[in-house]
Design a protein around this motif. Structure first.
Motif, short mmCIF file in Angstrom:
data_model
loop_
_atom_site.label_atom_id
_atom_site.label_comp_id
_atom_site.label_asym_id
_atom_site.label_seq_id
_atom_site.Cartn_x
_atom_site.Cartn_y
_atom_site.Cartn_z
N GLU A 20 0.62 -1.01 0.11
CA GLU A 20 -0.19 -0.37 0.15
C GLU A 20 1.23 1.35 0.31
OE1 GLU A 20 -3.49 -0.11 2.33
OE2 GLU A 20 -3.56 -1.71 3.02
N TYR A 21 1.03 2.12 -1.16
CA TYR A 21 1.44 3.41 -1.12
C TYR A 21 1.33 3.70 0.23
CZ TYR A 21 3.14 6.96 -3.60
OH TYR A 21 3.90 8.17 -3.78
N ASP A 22 0.47 4.56 0.94
CA ASP A 22 0.15 5.63 1.84
C ASP A 22 1.39 5.06 3.16
OD1 ASP A 22 -1.35 7.28 0.39
OD2 ASP A 22 -2.74 6.09 0.98
N GLN B 214 4.82 6.18 2.84
CA GLN B 214 5.48 7.11 2.75
C GLN B 214 6.05 7.61 3.98
OE1 GLN B 214 4.31 9.27 0.97
NE2 GLN B 214 3.96 7.91 0.19
N ASN B 215 6.36 6.82 5.30
CA ASN B 215 6.56 7.54 6.22
C ASN B 215 8.31 6.46 6.35
OD1 ASN B 215 5.25 9.23 6.78
ND2 ASN B 215 4.30 8.15 7.81
N THR B 216 8.45 5.63 5.21
CA THR B 216 9.30 4.53 5.09
C THR B 216 11.00 5.57 5.31
OG1 THR B 216 9.17 4.23 3.25
CG2 THR B 216 7.78 2.34 4.72
N GLY B 217 10.74 6.74 4.07
CA GLY B 217 12.06 6.69 3.87
C GLY B 217 13.00 6.80 2.63
N PHE B 218 11.84 5.94 1.49
CA PHE B 218 13.04 5.55 0.56
C PHE B 218 12.55 6.55 0.12
CE2 PHE B 218 12.32 1.11 2.39
CZ PHE B 218 13.83 0.54 2.60
N SER C 46 5.57 -13.83 3.24
CA SER C 46 5.15 -13.23 5.12
C SER C 46 5.56 -12.00 5.60
CB SER C 46 6.72 -14.22 5.33
OG SER C 46 8.27 -13.67 4.76
N SER C 47 5.77 -10.66 4.18
CA SER C 47 5.66 -9.49 4.71
C SER C 47 4.47 -8.96 4.47
CB SER C 47 6.90 -8.87 3.48
OG SER C 47 6.14 -8.97 1.67
N GLN C 48 3.24 -9.72 3.19
CA GLN C 48 2.11 -9.60 3.69
C GLN C 48 1.56 -8.16 3.17
OE1 GLN C 48 0.46 -9.91 7.59
NE2 GLN C 48 0.55 -12.40 7.87
N GLY C 49 2.77 -7.85 2.44
CA GLY C 49 2.30 -6.47 1.56
C GLY C 49 2.71 -4.91 2.59
N VAL C 50 3.54 -5.26 3.20
CA VAL C 50 4.05 -4.29 4.14
C VAL C 50 5.26 -4.33 4.77
CG1 VAL C 50 3.70 -3.56 6.34
CG2 VAL C 50 1.44 -4.72 6.16
N LEU C 51 6.05 -3.01 4.23
CA LEU C 51 7.58 -2.67 4.81
C LEU C 51 7.56 -2.49 6.17
CD1 LEU C 51 10.11 -3.18 3.18
CD2 LEU C 51 9.54 -0.28 2.11
N LYS C 52 8.57 -3.40 6.81
CA LYS C 52 8.41 -2.81 8.07
C LYS C 52 10.49 -3.11 8.12
CE LYS C 52 4.01 -4.22 10.36
NZ LYS C 52 4.07 -5.25 11.42
N PRO C 53 11.13 -2.18 9.12
CA PRO C 53 12.06 -3.09 10.02
C PRO C 53 12.21 -4.23 10.36
CG PRO C 53 11.66 -0.50 10.14
CD PRO C 53 9.94 -1.20 9.91
N ILE C 54 13.24 -4.79 9.68
CA ILE C 54 13.62 -5.87 10.25
C ILE C 54 13.51 -5.89 11.94
CG2 ILE C 54 15.87 -6.21 9.89
CD1 ILE C 54 15.40 -9.06 8.71
#
Length: 183
Positions: free
Chosen positions: A23-25, A28-32, A57-65
């Protein structure tokens, strides 16, 4: 470098499986960069592409490991995408936007995969095409039997090198993958 629309058009969902879009929104706050955000939200990543990778396993969500696994603070710039066949985490590095995996059997050493998410996706696409070529020549079990014809391996090496010359460096993910065909 492949763009999101071109990747979507080229990826054969019927044969190679669905794409997981982020999801694009939520990006937004990832810094990429906008380029990374657009690629992940418009193109996404294949659920389980060859060579035995997994992005479900990411389920379409980008998070710090570090928010997913118990890892030292030095890994906070590694954002979890998925995993290799060995269960090693595949990550996007925030500062460089390189794709790497963390080698669990080697003190989480960062192993380079690609210079960008676009190049990573394009390499996955080329790898899929290589498998099709091998099957056409040596039959349905060509990959399982490690029976990839030399001209197909040569074609793959050239394509990977054209997409991202750094990915064919010493001890890099794609170099190791291609080298496994000779084992």
């Amino acid at each position: 470098m492949i763009l999101p629309k071109a990747f979507n058009k080229s990826w054969n969902v019927e044969k190679d499986g669905p794409l997981i879009k982020f999801e694009y929104d939520a990006l937004q706050n990832t810094g990429f960069s906008d380029e990374v955000k657009q690629f992940l939200s418009l193109a996404g990543l294949p659920e389980t592409p060859a060579p035995y990778l997994d992005f479900t396993s990411s389920q379409g969500v980008l998070k710090p490991i570090t928010s997913i696994f118990s890892m030292p603070e030095e890994f906070q710039n590694c954002w979890f995408l998925g995993s290799t066949a060995s269960g090693d985490p595949i990550c996007l590095i925030r500062e460089t936007e390189n794709v790497v995996f963390l080698d669990k059997s080697n003190d989480d050493k960062r192993v380079f995969i690609n210079s960008s998410i676009n190049q990573f996706a394009e390499c996955l696409l080329v790898y899929s095409i290589m498998l099709d070529k091998a099957v056409q020549i040596n039959g349905e079990d060509a990959f399982i039997d490690n029976d990839i014809p030399e001209p197909v391996i040569t074609w793959l090496k050239e394509r990977l090198n054209n997409i991202d010359p750094k990915c064919m460096g010493n001890e890099c993910f794609w170099t190791t993958e291609v080298g496994s065909f000779y084992g």
